[in-house]
Design a protein around this motif. Structure first.
Motif, PDB file in Angstrom:
ATOM      1  N   GLY A 167      69.504  27.059  63.296  1.00  0.00           N
ATOM      2  CA  GLY A 167      68.289  27.716  63.768  1.00  0.00           C
ATOM      3  C   GLY A 167      68.544  28.780  64.819  1.00  0.00           C
ATOM      4  O   GLY A 167      67.609  29.246  65.475  1.00  0.00           O
ATOM      5  N   GLU A 168      69.778  29.173  65.015  1.00  0.00           N
ATOM      6  CA  GLU A 168      70.089  30.191  66.014  1.00  0.00           C
ATOM      7  C   GLU A 168      69.738  31.596  65.526  1.00  0.00           C
ATOM      8  O   GLU A 168      69.524  32.495  66.324  1.00  0.00           O
ATOM      9  CB  GLU A 168      71.571  30.124  66.390  1.00  0.00           C
ATOM     10  N   ILE A 169      69.696  31.780  64.216  1.00  0.00           N
ATOM     11  CA  ILE A 169      69.279  33.054  63.653  1.00  0.00           C
ATOM     12  C   ILE A 169      68.250  32.779  62.556  1.00  0.00           C
ATOM     13  O   ILE A 169      68.100  31.646  62.089  1.00  0.00           O
ATOM     14  CB  ILE A 169      70.464  33.857  63.064  1.00  0.00           C
ATOM     15  N   SER A 170      67.549  33.820  62.168  1.00  0.00           N
ATOM     16  CA  SER A 170      66.558  33.688  61.108  1.00  0.00           C
ATOM     17  C   SER A 170      66.606  34.930  60.236  1.00  0.00           C
ATOM     18  O   SER A 170      66.923  36.011  60.704  1.00  0.00           O
ATOM     19  CB  SER A 170      65.160  33.535  61.716  1.00  0.00           C
ATOM     20  N   VAL A 171      66.261  34.752  58.979  1.00  0.00           N
ATOM     21  CA  VAL A 171      66.210  35.896  58.081  1.00  0.00           C
ATOM     22  C   VAL A 171      64.778  36.382  57.906  1.00  0.00           C
ATOM     23  O   VAL A 171      64.531  37.354  57.209  1.00  0.00           O
ATOM     24  CB  VAL A 171      66.829  35.557  56.698  1.00  0.00           C
TER      25      VAL A 171
END
Length: 66
Positions: free
Chosen positions: A57-61
């Motif tokens: 969950g550190e990045i999202s698309v």
């Protein structure tokens, strides 16, 4: 020097040495294959890191709207 003595010192060209040509071919093939594998391992590492970050969950698309 007379011309007939100069003609006797010419260089004799030989054909390709088959064993040496095979060795060169194998060496170049192994080097190219090693570079190709290194490139693929780097791409796999980048993809693996991306999906690990996505799973944590550190990045999202998904684009966040403001």
């Amino acid at each position: 020097m007379p011309a007939h003595k100069l003609a006797s010192h010419h260089v004799v060209l030989k054909g390709p040495n088959l064993v040496k040509e095979i060795f060169y071919g194998i060496s170049l093939g192994l080097m190219a294959g090693g570079i190709w594998k290194t490139y693929h391992w780097n791409q796999q590492r980048k993809t693996r890191e991306f999906y690990e970050l996505l799973d944590r969950g550190e990045i999202s698309v998904v684009h966040e709207e403001e």
